[in-house]
Design a protein around this motif. Structure first.
Motif, PDB file in Angstrom:
ATOM      1  N   VAL B  35       0.830  -1.145  -0.003  1.00  0.00           N
ATOM      2  CA  VAL B  35      -0.011   0.049  -0.225  1.00  0.00           C
ATOM      3  C   VAL B  35       0.874   1.168  -0.153  1.00  0.00           C
ATOM      4  CG1 VAL B  35      -1.656   1.254   1.271  1.00  0.00           C
ATOM      5  CG2 VAL B  35      -1.882  -1.139   1.294  1.00  0.00           C
ATOM      6  N   GLY B  36       0.581   2.037  -1.047  1.00  0.00           N
ATOM      7  CA  GLY B  36       1.179   3.322  -0.913  1.00  0.00           C
ATOM      8  C   GLY B  36       2.645   3.372  -1.471  1.00  0.00           C
ATOM      9  N   TRP B 102     -10.770  -2.455  -4.095  1.00  0.00           N
ATOM     10  CA  TRP B 102     -11.079  -3.852  -3.986  1.00  0.00           C
ATOM     11  C   TRP B 102     -12.279  -3.952  -3.000  1.00  0.00           C
ATOM     12  CZ3 TRP B 102     -11.578  -4.831   1.312  1.00  0.00           C
ATOM     13  CH2 TRP B 102     -11.073  -4.058   2.190  1.00  0.00           C
ATOM     14  N   GLY B 114     -12.213  -1.411  -0.117  1.00  0.00           N
ATOM     15  CA  GLY B 114     -11.052  -0.402   0.343  1.00  0.00           C
ATOM     16  C   GLY B 114     -10.390   0.046  -0.954  1.00  0.00           C
ATOM     17  N   ASN B 115      -9.491   1.039  -0.876  1.00  0.00           N
ATOM     18  CA  ASN B 115      -8.602   1.652  -1.802  1.00  0.00           C
ATOM     19  C   ASN B 115      -7.349   1.844  -1.378  1.00  0.00           C
ATOM     20  OD1 ASN B 115     -10.962   2.584  -3.979  1.00  0.00           O
ATOM     21  ND2 ASN B 115     -11.663   3.230  -1.852  1.00  0.00           N
ATOM     22  N   PHE B 116      -6.259   1.677  -2.066  1.00  0.00           N
ATOM     23  CA  PHE B 116      -5.137   2.171  -1.987  1.00  0.00           C
ATOM     24  C   PHE B 116      -4.380   2.593  -3.207  1.00  0.00           C
ATOM     25  CE2 PHE B 116      -4.400  -2.447  -2.389  1.00  0.00           C
ATOM     26  CZ  PHE B 116      -3.208  -2.366  -3.037  1.00  0.00           C
ATOM     27  N   THR B 117      -3.237   3.255  -3.129  1.00  0.00           N
ATOM     28  CA  THR B 117      -2.654   3.633  -4.380  1.00  0.00           C
ATOM     29  C   THR B 117      -1.239   2.962  -4.610  1.00  0.00           C
ATOM     30  OG1 THR B 117      -1.704   5.791  -3.588  1.00  0.00           O
ATOM     31  CG2 THR B 117      -3.964   5.741  -4.638  1.00  0.00           C
TER      32      THR B 117
END
Lengths: 310, 122
Positions: B35-36, B102, B114-117
């Protein structure tokens, strides 16, 4: 006292027996955001959850008394958006000067809650509710539990900061929840051994500021936190009560409570210090601990679902 | 009072304890790429491990570029040997920032998302 609890037990048992196989929904989620159950600030979501117990060591009173409380509360969804709550507490008051320690129960509090909205992209949610603290359901003579019923409309809200720009990653784990309520006592005056006691209308307000390490680790940036540290949520809560009339207008009392929440899959553990905001609110410091259960995760097929509908 | 509360709780748990099985919401446990994170080379797949087993039919991953265009292959799948692992293949990603969304349903029907980049390139 016995009869209301037996009645509630019967109602609960009947409701549980009527449970059907409904879709289970989330507790305290708004999109990416998981809002933990906070102790002082009412949660802005309907849920199937239970706190057992919340043990509070109150700051010493002005007269030197030390009060310890053990509270039980439970929240149950009737439908997806409608829930009910119930709470009561056992109190022990240790008196100075060799006087006997007093024991007993506080008044029973019940409530009805309706989820106004949950906005996932903006991690926002709010509910309205109606709370009742019932007369003569506690130890009135021994502990001063209310001999009058108080009705209180409530508004609870929550907002996560995950929609801040990606350029502010360290601020995105913040979230704030808050509540407003107004007390309407159904009796303005009680008479005790020390004479008449007036019951004012009270304005209650509070906030909880949270920094979710779970959100940081799993939604913003993997900073290498692993269990149990990736489930920690430092929090600071503040709650105030301002009487509005009957000779007590403006005599605000309240506490500030910094602490730590650990939220797991099935339960949550919290600990907070209690700091009175002024001498009217207490002297010295106190503390509390809470064990909180997520009933929708512990009993996903039965008690953890709304009674009616999805 | 203590006995009355205990009795009330016992009554509750006797009823609810008959059908309850302890599963729970599926949280993201960890992901690859993290994540990140910033990667020097584009990843061929996204892997996300969850804290619970998940239902393949109702779980998925979408990956989009900064313009909002899908860059995953559209066929997310749950690993046969590890039902906590959700995988999706990726197209060849040029340098840039990508968003992973996701959504999963755990085996007891609890839904989470959820989300992440992550970033590819310097």
């Amino acid at each position: 006292m016995n009869r209301p609890i037996q009645g509630l037990a019967a109602l609960t048992a009947a409701a549980l027996a009527a449970l059907a196989a409904h879709e289970a929904l989330a507790h305290g989620f708004a999109g990416d955001r998981f809002f933990p159950a906070t102790i002082l600030t009412d949660d802005p979501f309907v849920a199937d959850e239970m706190s057992l117990p919340t043990v509070t060591f109150n700051p010493p009173g002005a007269d030197g008394t030390h009060e310890t409380d053990a509270e039980f509360d439970i929240a149950k969804r009737l439908t997806h958006d409608l829930g009910i709550t119930f709470s009561d507490q056992w109190e022990s008051i240790r008196q100075p000067g060799g006087l006997p320690t007093l024991h007993g129960t506080g008044g029973i509090t019940t409530g009805v809650q309706y989820q106004l909205f949950i906005n996932a992209p903006h991690e926002a949610m709010a509910l309205v509710g109606f709370q009742q603290n019932w007369a003569h359901t506690g130890s009135v003579q021994a502990l001063g539990a209310p001999d009058y019923t108080t009705l209180s409309p409530v508004f609870d809200w929550g907002k996560g900061m995950g929609d801040l720009p990606e350029s502010l990653p360290w601020l995105r784990p913040f979230a704030i929840t808050g509540n407003f309520s107004y007390d309407f006592p159904l009796k303005t005056t009680s008479y005790g051994p020390n004479g008449a006691v007036l019951h004012p209308n009270n304005f209650n307000y509070g906030i909880a500021i949270e920094y979710s390490l779970e959100y940081l680790q799993h939604h913003v940036k993997d900073v290498g936190l692993s269990a149990p540290f990736d489930r920690l949520i430092p929090v600071i809560e503040m709650a105030m009560t301002t009487p509005m009339n009957r000779g007590q207008g403006g005599q605000t009392t309240g506490t500030v409570q910094p602490g730590l929440i650990w939220a797991g899959q099935y339960y949550e553990i919290s600990a907070e210090a209690i700091i009175p905001v002024n001498s009217l609110s207490g002297h010295g410091y106190g503390g509390l601990v809470q064990l909180h259960f997520f009933l929708d995760d512990i009993f996903p097929a039965t008690f953890g679902r709304p009674v009616f509908g999805n | 009072m203590t006995h009355r509360v205990s009795g009330f709780l016992l009554a509750c748990f006797l009823v609810i304890g008959t059908g309850g099985v302890a599963w729970a919401h599926a949280f993201l446990d960890h992901a690859a790429p993290p994540v990140g994170s910033t990667l020097a080379a584009p990843p061929p797949v996204i892997r996300i491990w969850f804290t619970q087993d998940i239902e393949p039919a109702f779980s998925g991953i979408e990956v989009t570029d900064s313009a909002g265009a899908r860059v995953d292959d559209g066929t997310p799948r749950v690993d046969d040997r590890d039902r906590t692992l959700l995988i999706v293949g990726l197209k060849n990603l040029p340098p840039g920032e990508y968003k992973v969304h996701w959504h999963v349903i755990s085996v007891d029907t609890h839904a989470t998302e959820g989300n992440f980049t992550f970033r590819v390139g310097p």
